[in-house]
Design an enzyme around this catalytic site. Structure first.
Site, PDB file in Angstrom:
ATOM      1  N   ASP A 231      38.919  36.901  49.585  1.00 16.96           N
ATOM      2  CA  ASP A 231      38.077  35.986  48.968  1.00 16.96           C
ATOM      3  C   ASP A 231      36.486  35.506  48.867  1.00 16.96           C
ATOM      4  O   ASP A 231      36.273  37.008  49.064  1.00 16.96           O
ATOM      5  CB  ASP A 231      39.238  34.659  49.338  1.00 16.96           C
ATOM      6  CG  ASP A 231      39.388  33.751  47.526  1.00 16.96           C
ATOM      7  OD1 ASP A 231      38.116  33.230  47.133  1.00 16.96           O
ATOM      8  OD2 ASP A 231      40.286  32.792  46.968  1.00 16.96           O
ATOM      9  N   HIS A 254      34.964  37.180  46.749  1.00 17.23           N
ATOM     10  CA  HIS A 254      34.838  37.658  45.257  1.00 17.23           C
ATOM     11  C   HIS A 254      32.871  36.817  45.120  1.00 17.23           C
ATOM     12  O   HIS A 254      32.543  36.992  44.378  1.00 17.23           O
ATOM     13  CB  HIS A 254      35.821  36.280  45.162  1.00 17.23           C
ATOM     14  CG  HIS A 254      37.022  37.049  45.142  1.00 17.23           C
ATOM     15  ND1 HIS A 254      38.264  35.920  44.783  1.00 17.23           N
ATOM     16  CD2 HIS A 254      37.317  38.067  45.756  1.00 17.23           C
ATOM     17  CE1 HIS A 254      38.876  36.449  44.496  1.00 17.23           C
ATOM     18  NE2 HIS A 254      38.722  37.726  45.570  1.00 17.23           N
TER      19      HIS A 254
END
Length: 408
Positions: A231, A254
């Site tokens: 993430d 991310h």
């Protein structure tokens, strides 16, 4: 633009006060000679076994109590070995300053019934450090299948690995955080925190394994740290002020994100964020600011500097998204209550894995203000396609930027 004097003073004070490089592992977090604790501070002397199977939770909790009840500076020792534990709440206030010397590996049990909320939670403590060459291993692969947050936004949250709540003057240095069940590190309502030369690792497809999340905290510096997760490498939430991210390598993940902003009522502003001299490799986003389209609160996001950042095969390297709406839970009106202003992207270069190297997707009713693109050189790395910028409702200027990216 240089770091603020306040931030540099805080970091310098932490480096002196919590000096914890291997050569000075015994140095105090704050001044004051050690006093005699109520009992041993080496967890092995308290019954912990580094066999990876025996439960060492109570030994660590006992060492914490012995250190917390003493005065001066106390050092808890976690020697080489693999120490299995359940949830541990290491709470204050303490009379002493505490250093945890982590040279062994802590293993978070895969039994979710052993956790009320988080795994290792430092609460209401002042003058605290963790240093060493050991690992905090959440053993996430044992439980990731229980994560339903990809299906439901209001899902049950799995335990975060290392949480700092209401902590003042803290330093985390040299250790590795591995395979968290959820976030690897969560810094909440804390002040004067330094994360230095830490390694954070999880597979790129592991669910919600953010590297470091920051919320409602002031004067947080992350330096010389390597993060590869499933993430956000770093996520900066509401109420964060004077945040410094320098010399960080991110990927997979991310990217480095601000937000999401506006999901909850009464969120506080995000202000004075500087991301400098970082490298992002193969991430699904680069430098991102995101807020909900139908935000429930109206925090301001302002005074951002992103400078000297290298992108290597990054999808959407620069993105401001005021119409963020995961799982389609928003009312798509094009409106927002979150104001974004004074954002500078300077000396950003490298390659984009998508044609859309710059995306400024701002709100119809509340355009982004004061956005600057200065010496931004990003190129789509596939053949027969042109790099582009897509900018909506954004006001600012482009300086030293190729025509196809100069959308301001």
């Amino acid at each position: 633009m240089a770091f603020s004097n306040v931030a540099m003073t805080v970091v310098a004070a932490l480096l002196v006060a919590a000096a914890s490089s291997p050569a000075r592992a015994g140095a105090p977090v704050a001044g004051g000679a050690p006093s005699v604790p109520a009992g041993p501070l080496d967890i092995v002397h308290l019954g912990a076994k580094g066999d990876g199977k025996s439960d060492s939770t109570q030994a660590i909790l006992k060492a914490w109590k012995n250190a917390c009840d003493a005065t001066g500076t106390q050092k808890i020792i976690i020697p080489a070995g693999n120490y299995l534990t359940g949830a541990m709440e290491l709470s204050g206030p303490c009379k002493s300053s505490i250093i945890i010397r982590l040279d062994g590996n802590l293993l978070g049990t895969g039994d979710l019934n052993a956790y009320k909320k988080n795994w290792i939670e430092i609460i209401n403590v002042e003058n605290f450090a963790i240093n060493g060459h050991g690992t905090i291993d959440g053993q996430g692969p044992l439980v990731w299948k229980s994560n339903e947050c990809q299906k439901s936004y209001n899902c049950k949250i799995l335990p975060n690995s290392l949480v700092l709540d209401f902590v003042k003057n803290a330093q985390i240095r040299g250790i590795t955080l591995l395979n968290s069940k959820f976030f690897h590190m969560n810094i909440y309502s804390s002040q004067n925190v330094l994360v230095d030369r830490v390694t954070i690792k999880a597979p790129g497809d592991s669910p919600n394994t953010d590297g470091i999340h920051i919320g409602d905290s002031t004067n947080v510096t992350i330096s010389g740290t390597t993060i590869g997760v499933g993430d956000d490498c770093i996520s900066i939430g509401p109420g964060s002020k004077t945040i410094r991210v320098q010399g960080v390598r991110c990927g997979p993940g991310h990217g480095i994100s601000v937000g999401s902003l506006g999901r909850y009522k009464d969120e506080k502003d995000v202000e004075d964020v500087k991301v400098t001299d970082c490298t992002l490799v193969g991430t699904s986003n680069g430098l991102r600011i995101k807020s909900y389209e139908d935000s429930k609160s109206s925090p301001k996001a302002s005074k951002f500097l992103y400078e000297g950042v290298t992108m290597d095969n990054v999808s959407y390297p620069i993105i401001i998204d005021q119409k963020y709406c995961p799982n389609n839970i928003c009312v798509r009106s094009g409106a927002s209550k979150v104001a974004v202003s004074n954002v500078i992207f300077k000396n950003i270069h490298g390659t984009s894995n998508t044609p859309e190297a710059i995306t400024l997707n701002c709100a119809n009713n509340l355009p982004c203000q004061g956005v600057q693109l200065v010496n931004v050189d990003l190129k789509y790395n596939k053949s027969n396609n042109k790099t582009m910028a897509v900018c909506k409702n954004a006001a600012g200027k482009s300086i030293g930027v190729a025509k196809e990216l100069a959308c301001l």
